[in-house]
Design an enzyme around this catalytic site. Structure first.
Site, PDB file in Angstrom:
ATOM      1  N   LYS A  22       0.832  -1.207   0.000  1.00  0.00           N
ATOM      2  CA  LYS A  22       0.000   0.000   0.000  1.00  0.00           C
ATOM      3  C   LYS A  22       0.867   1.258   0.000  1.00  0.00           C
ATOM      4  CE  LYS A  22      -2.981   0.562   3.542  1.00  0.00           C
ATOM      5  NZ  LYS A  22      -2.773   1.838   4.263  1.00  0.00           N
ATOM      6  N   GLY A  95      -4.631   8.028   5.605  1.00  0.00           N
ATOM      7  CA  GLY A  95      -3.714   9.001   6.195  1.00  0.00           C
ATOM      8  C   GLY A  95      -2.503   9.231   5.316  1.00  0.00           C
ATOM      9  N   ARG A 123      -8.176  12.039  12.606  1.00  0.00           N
ATOM     10  CA  ARG A 123      -6.734  11.786  12.773  1.00  0.00           C
ATOM     11  C   ARG A 123      -5.912  13.077  12.848  1.00  0.00           C
ATOM     12  NH1 ARG A 123      -5.030   6.865   9.123  1.00  0.00           N
ATOM     13  NH2 ARG A 123      -3.197   7.034  10.450  1.00  0.00           N
ATOM     14  N   SER A 168       7.404   8.874  12.252  1.00  0.00           N
ATOM     15  CA  SER A 168       6.356   8.756  11.238  1.00  0.00           C
ATOM     16  C   SER A 168       6.922   8.923   9.834  1.00  0.00           C
ATOM     17  CB  SER A 168       5.276   9.817  11.483  1.00  0.00           C
ATOM     18  OG  SER A 168       4.432   9.916  10.343  1.00  0.00           O
ATOM     19  N   GLN A 170       5.105   9.037   7.288  1.00  0.00           N
ATOM     20  CA  GLN A 170       4.205   9.945   6.568  1.00  0.00           C
ATOM     21  C   GLN A 170       4.657  11.391   6.757  1.00  0.00           C
ATOM     22  OE1 GLN A 170       0.238   9.020   7.884  1.00  0.00           O
ATOM     23  NE2 GLN A 170       0.254   7.022   6.900  1.00  0.00           N
ATOM     24  N   ASP A 317       2.097  -1.379  11.642  1.00  0.00           N
ATOM     25  CA  ASP A 317       0.761  -1.775  11.167  1.00  0.00           C
ATOM     26  C   ASP A 317       0.417  -3.225  11.508  1.00  0.00           C
ATOM     27  OD1 ASP A 317       0.337   0.754  10.127  1.00  0.00           O
ATOM     28  OD2 ASP A 317       1.193   0.231   8.179  1.00  0.00           O
ATOM     29  N   ARG A 348      -6.152   1.474  17.855  1.00  0.00           N
ATOM     30  CA  ARG A 348      -5.972   0.025  17.673  1.00  0.00           C
ATOM     31  C   ARG A 348      -5.714  -0.719  18.970  1.00  0.00           C
ATOM     32  NH1 ARG A 348      -2.936   0.150  11.759  1.00  0.00           N
ATOM     33  NH2 ARG A 348      -4.906   0.218  10.603  1.00  0.00           N
ATOM     34  N   ARG A 389      -7.369  -3.263   9.488  1.00  0.00           N
ATOM     35  CA  ARG A 389      -6.410  -4.231  10.069  1.00  0.00           C
ATOM     36  C   ARG A 389      -6.990  -4.908  11.315  1.00  0.00           C
ATOM     37  NH1 ARG A 389      -2.458  -3.712   6.521  1.00  0.00           N
ATOM     38  NH2 ARG A 389      -1.852  -1.612   5.897  1.00  0.00           N
TER      39      ARG A 389
END
Ligand code: S3P
Length: 430
Positions: A22, A95, A123, A168, A170, A317, A348, A389
């Protein structure tokens, strides 16, 4: 609201090719759209998250063929060729799409708005708003959350030296992508290494980028060029469900082909190995700058382990399904330093703790992790809270134990549309 029932299952057998990665799929579409030529992409993930990125890059002027079986052709516009979108850009559940695209949009001369679904709207976005603002961008959120409105920066962007306060990829990627458009040099230094797909792919596109230890250095005002073809490896985050399922279900012997083995993503392999897992790695090779291998996983008696902050980014993840392994292992597993898990598509830690507790697991939720006593699980109806997930992890828990009815599973489509077909192919009974 979709729900899936799964029966207890016998051994997992056979061979699977898990869907495309992904993270790499998002980056392949974004960078190909920013290169001034054609790029062929093979193995693209056909999940909804990636399709949101495709739609956004088309809205920004790129030509991207309808992906068929993971193949598509991107007609890029060049780094400075994006066009103002006619509508707000819908990032769906993703995200990654929102944070990376925010970095690209910060460097443009037009205004754009990024929004997402309910989960994405909850988020945290200050982590990208702050560094982009420090670069001179004009970007606002709704009290630090989506939607994000990105307006043209008055004097353009300038390079910064930045150490993200959270580990992160991202955030790192967002700043590096904005750095392509900034005056001068941008440096991002990480305290804990996170996935480096952006750096690897930018290098393949010939971007003015260097990596020096944990610092990524990018010079603004350059150009990029397509490598012509990108092959997306299989997603180790999707493989993780089968690695755990085969590890905990007696008699299992499963092969997974073409799995991405980026060392900053393979944390799940190390953690399962420490738990006593039986995974062998063969046919190691490199494809488009990313390591890839075939995996064989057999049933093993797992035991509990301690997992600390340094172990978290490379398995970030995979914790929902790792909690399932811990709940079925011998002894206690303690995870700490993982508060980031509360800022994912769902909280999570809370969602998995609630689900596994309903199935009879003995556990204690902590602010930054969880303590799980291994044992057995019983049949229960549980809620995945629309987190892809958590949904797949709870289904694996059900298959490995006494069955389960998992509610709110529709977002499995965001990352693993063929999950149920693959589950049936290896012998599970959803
Ligand atoms: C991703 C990075 C990770 C990961 C996410 C994908 C990426 O998030 O959890 O699923 O593609 O860069 P953070 O970098 O925010 O931890």
């Amino acid at each position: 609201m979709e729900r899936i029932t799964i029966e207890p299952s016998g051994a997992l057998q056979g061979t699977l090719r898990v869907p495309g990665d992904k993270s790499i799929s998002h980056r392949a579409l974004m960078l190909s759209a920013l290169a001034p030529e054609h790029t062929e992409i093979y193995g693209l993930l056909m999940g909804e998250d990636v399709l949101a990125t495709r739609a956004a890059m088309i809205a920004l002027g790129a030509g991207i063929s309808e992906p068929e079986d993971g193949y598509c052709v991107v007609d890029g516009v060049g780094l400075y060729g994006l066009l103002a979108p006619l509508e707000h850009l819908d990032m769906g559940n993703s995200g990654t799409a929102m944070r990376l695209l925010a970095g690209i949009l910060a460097g443009q001369r037009f205004e754009a708005t990024l929004f997402g679904d309910e989960s994405l709207t909850r988020r945290p976005m200050r982590r990208v708003i702050d560094p982009l603002t420090a670069m001179g961008a004009s970007i606002t959120g709704d009290d630090g959350r989506p939607p994000l409105v990105v307006r043209p920066a008055g004097d353009g962007l300038r390079g910064i030296n930045y150490t993200p306060p959270v580990a992160s990829a991202q955030v790192k990627s967002c700043v590096v992508l904005a750095g392509l458009y900034a005056k001068g040099t941008t440096r991002v230094t990480e305290t804990l290494p996170t996935r480096d797909h952006t750096e690897r792919m930018l290098a393949a596109f010939g971007a003015p980028l260097e990596v020096d230890g944990e610092t990524v250095i990018v010079r603004g005002g350059g150009q990029i060029h397509t490598p012509g073809r990108i092959d997306v490896p299989g997603d180790i985050s999707s493989a993780a469900f089968w690695l755990v399922a085969a590890s905990v279900i007696p008699g299992s012997d499963l092969r997974l082909e073409g799995v991405g083995m980026n060392p900053r993503r393979t944390g799940i392999l190390g953690l399962l190995e420490r738990m006593g897992g039986a995974i062998t790695i063969t046919n190691e090779r490199e494809v488009c700058g990313e390591p890839v291998a075939d995996l064989r996983v057999r049933h093993a008696r797992l035991r509990g382990i301690d997992i600390g902050a340094a172990d978290v980014p490379a398995a970030i993840d995979e914790f929902p399904v790792l909690f399932v392994a811990a709940a079925l292992a011998e002894g206690t597993t303690v995870l700490s330093g993982a508060e980031e898990l509360r800022a994912k598509e769902s909280d999570r830690i809370a969602v998995m703790a609630k689900g596994l507790a309903a199935m009879g697991a003995n556990l204690e939720e902590r602010p930054d992790g969880i303590r799980i006593e291994g044992g057995s699980l019983r049949q229960a109806a549980v809620d995945a809270a629309e987190d892809h997930r958590c949904a797949m992890a709870l289904l694996i828990a059900g298959a490995a134990a006494a069955g389960a009815e998992v509610h709110d599973t529709e977002n499995i489509r965001t990352s693993y549309p063929d999950f149920l077909a693959h589950a049936k192919a290896v012998g599970l009974r959803p």
